[in-house]
Scaffold this active site. Sequence first.
Site, PDB file in Angstrom:
ATOM      1  N   ASP A  38      40.607 -28.570 -10.366  1.00  0.00           N
ATOM      2  CA  ASP A  38      39.719 -28.547  -9.222  1.00  0.00           C
ATOM      3  C   ASP A  38      38.712 -28.316  -8.894  1.00  0.00           C
ATOM      4  O   ASP A  38      37.722 -28.060  -9.889  1.00  0.00           O
ATOM      5  CB  ASP A  38      40.496 -26.156  -8.944  1.00  0.00           C
ATOM      6  CG  ASP A  38      40.409 -25.749  -7.847  1.00  0.00           C
ATOM      7  OD1 ASP A  38      41.616 -24.940  -7.324  1.00  0.00           O
ATOM      8  OD2 ASP A  38      39.488 -25.484  -6.592  1.00  0.00           O
ATOM      9  N   TYR A 154      42.556 -33.102  10.435  1.00  0.00           N
ATOM     10  CA  TYR A 154      43.501 -32.523   9.402  1.00  0.00           C
ATOM     11  C   TYR A 154      45.244 -33.097   9.766  1.00  0.00           C
ATOM     12  O   TYR A 154      45.867 -34.020   8.997  1.00  0.00           O
ATOM     13  CB  TYR A 154      43.846 -31.056   9.853  1.00  0.00           C
ATOM     14  CG  TYR A 154      44.946 -29.844   8.127  1.00  0.00           C
ATOM     15  CD1 TYR A 154      44.149 -29.917   7.264  1.00  0.00           C
ATOM     16  CD2 TYR A 154      46.157 -30.280   9.223  1.00  0.00           C
ATOM     17  CE1 TYR A 154      45.148 -29.536   7.010  1.00  0.00           C
ATOM     18  CE2 TYR A 154      47.116 -29.900   8.206  1.00  0.00           C
ATOM     19  CZ  TYR A 154      46.562 -29.204   7.143  1.00  0.00           C
ATOM     20  OH  TYR A 154      47.629 -28.970   5.991  1.00  0.00           O
TER      21      TYR A 154
HETATM   22  N1  LIG Z   1      49.029 -23.173   3.403  1.00  0.00           N
HETATM   23  C1  LIG Z   1      49.492 -23.951   4.204  1.00  0.00           C
HETATM   24  O1  LIG Z   1      50.267 -23.244   5.429  1.00  0.00           O
HETATM   25  C2  LIG Z   1      50.151 -25.254   4.486  1.00  0.00           C
HETATM   26  C3  LIG Z   1      51.115 -26.362   5.155  1.00  0.00           C
HETATM   27  C4  LIG Z   1      51.276 -27.358   4.893  1.00  0.00           C
HETATM   28  C5  LIG Z   1      50.056 -28.320   4.080  1.00  0.00           C
HETATM   29  N2  LIG Z   1      49.199 -27.672   2.599  1.00  0.00           N
HETATM   30  C6  LIG Z   1      48.833 -28.763   2.340  1.00  0.00           C
HETATM   31  O2  LIG Z   1      48.694 -27.795   1.149  1.00  0.00           O
HETATM   32  C7  LIG Z   1      47.874 -28.243  -0.397  1.00  0.00           C
HETATM   33  C8  LIG Z   1      47.230 -27.244  -0.854  1.00  0.00           C
HETATM   34  O3  LIG Z   1      46.816 -26.105   0.708  1.00  0.00           O
HETATM   35  P1  LIG Z   1      46.650 -24.537   0.173  1.00  0.00           P
HETATM   36  O4  LIG Z   1      47.320 -23.668   0.988  1.00  0.00           O
HETATM   37  O5  LIG Z   1      47.033 -23.782  -1.323  1.00  0.00           O
HETATM   38  O6  LIG Z   1      45.519 -24.052   0.315  1.00  0.00           O
HETATM   39  P2  LIG Z   1      44.346 -23.073  -0.785  1.00  0.00           P
HETATM   40  O7  LIG Z   1      42.776 -23.076  -0.216  1.00  0.00           O
HETATM   41  O8  LIG Z   1      45.016 -22.287  -1.457  1.00  0.00           O
HETATM   42  O9  LIG Z   1      44.010 -23.951  -2.083  1.00  0.00           O
HETATM   43  C9  LIG Z   1      43.197 -25.578  -2.118  1.00  0.00           C
HETATM   44  C10 LIG Z   1      42.940 -25.671  -3.330  1.00  0.00           C
HETATM   45  O10 LIG Z   1      41.867 -27.191  -3.282  1.00  0.00           O
HETATM   46  C11 LIG Z   1      40.329 -27.191  -4.156  1.00  0.00           C
HETATM   47  N3  LIG Z   1      39.597 -28.263  -3.429  1.00  0.00           N
HETATM   48  C12 LIG Z   1      39.351 -27.787  -1.713  1.00  0.00           C
HETATM   49  N4  LIG Z   1      38.403 -29.249  -1.751  1.00  0.00           N
HETATM   50  C13 LIG Z   1      38.588 -29.507  -3.121  1.00  0.00           C
HETATM   51  C14 LIG Z   1      37.974 -30.482  -3.049  1.00  0.00           C
HETATM   52  N5  LIG Z   1      37.084 -31.630  -3.135  1.00  0.00           N
HETATM   53  N6  LIG Z   1      38.261 -31.173  -4.685  1.00  0.00           N
HETATM   54  C15 LIG Z   1      39.134 -30.506  -5.856  1.00  0.00           C
HETATM   55  N7  LIG Z   1      39.294 -29.244  -4.950  1.00  0.00           N
HETATM   56  C16 LIG Z   1      39.632 -29.092  -4.292  1.00  0.00           C
HETATM   57  C17 LIG Z   1      40.223 -25.295  -3.372  1.00  0.00           C
HETATM   58  O11 LIG Z   1      39.510 -25.159  -4.605  1.00  0.00           O
HETATM   59  C18 LIG Z   1      41.619 -24.512  -3.561  1.00  0.00           C
HETATM   60  O12 LIG Z   1      41.913 -23.965  -5.116  1.00  0.00           O
HETATM   61  C19 LIG Z   1      46.996 -28.650   0.870  1.00  0.00           C
HETATM   62  O13 LIG Z   1      46.731 -29.981   1.037  1.00  0.00           O
HETATM   63  C20 LIG Z   1      46.805 -27.812   2.207  1.00  0.00           C
HETATM   64  O14 LIG Z   1      46.538 -28.920   3.465  1.00  0.00           O
HETATM   65  C21 LIG Z   1      49.052 -25.870   3.612  1.00  0.00           C
END
Ligand SMILES: NC(=O)c1ccc[n+]([C@@H]2O[C@H](COP(=O)([O-])OP(=O)(O)OC[C@H]3O[C@@H](n4cnc5c(N)ncnc54)[C@H](O)[C@@H]3O)[C@@H](O)[C@H]2O)c1
Length: 255
Positions: A38, A154
């Site tokens: 992370d 996105y």
């Molecule tokens: N939350 C939703 O509704 C949803 C739905 C579909 C897909 N997603 C996808 O699921 C994945 C996780 O989403 P989430 O909701 O758990 O997000 P979140 O924001 O809770 O967690 C994302 C994590 O990624 C880390 N991160 C961000 N940029 C980074 C980088 N450049 N290098 C390393 N780490 C980095 C952040 O520090 C964070 O810990 C993402 O790819 C998101 O697009 C989320």
Amino acid sequence: MVQRLEGRVAVVTGGGSGIGLATVRRFASEGAKVVVADLEPATGKAAADEMGGLFVQVDVTEEEQVKALFQTTVDTYGKLDVAFNNAGISPPDDDSILTTGIEAWERVQKVNLTSVYLCCKYAIPHMQANGKGSIINTASFVATMGAATSQISYTASKGGVLAMSRELGVQFAREGIRVNALSPGPVNTPLLQELFAKDPERAARRLVHVPLGRFAEPEEIAAAVAFLASDDSSFMTASNFLVDGGIAGAYVTPL
Ligand SMILES: NC(=O)c1ccc[n+]([C@@H]2O[C@H](COP(=O)([O-])OP(=O)(O)OC[C@H]3O[C@@H](n4cnc5c(N)ncnc54)[C@H](O)[C@@H]3O)[C@@H](O)[C@H]2O)c1
């Protein structure tokens, strides 16, 4: 808890929060050694400490850092079995195509799509050396469905993740390396909470389309990731694994 991942070594990018954190916990509870990758040292290290795993601070957009992440994993635990390429962002300045600037467009493409290219590029050779592996790349249901509430970069980035996962799944199938895209529906995580806190009407407008009538919990997505990581999904590759509460299948939802 079943021990489907006993003896397996797994990397989880974005493992400090949301879906990634829930997956780190699930992987560890099924017996895996987990490397939490992370950008954020505080949350990432806390997750790794909780599991007795390894934290590697990494910006997944930086080629040398991604290369080092997988090398460190193999140096520490001897091999690489699972890569959950999950880190992603959904910033507010990525909106309608008419208002989204090139800087926001490129930032989102880099974190959501280029990072998956880099993670696969540097994970696959270790899996070839191991004779097998499972890669799970986080796409989204928006790779499959259009939204009038656009986040244009996105959505395009997740379409790229889906197509890339399909192609890699086909290319490496006979080397025992499976590559699947995970497409979550809306999940109750900080990313979504932040988006909706400002605009409850936006949340209501989305919820009406979900047949199950609610957003997913991160643990429900983590359970799907653990399935894809384990041998229980041994005949699955190049798939779009939708875990979306029925959104992609729905026309009219229940009242
Ligand atoms: N939350 C939703 O509704 C949803 C739905 C579909 C897909 N997603 C996808 O699921 C994945 C996780 O989403 P989430 O909701 O758990 O997000 P979140 O924001 O809770 O967690 C994302 C994590 O990624 C880390 N991160 C961000 N940029 C980074 C980088 N450049 N290098 C390393 N780490 C980095 C952040 O520090 C964070 O810990 C993402 O790819 C998101 O697009 C989320």
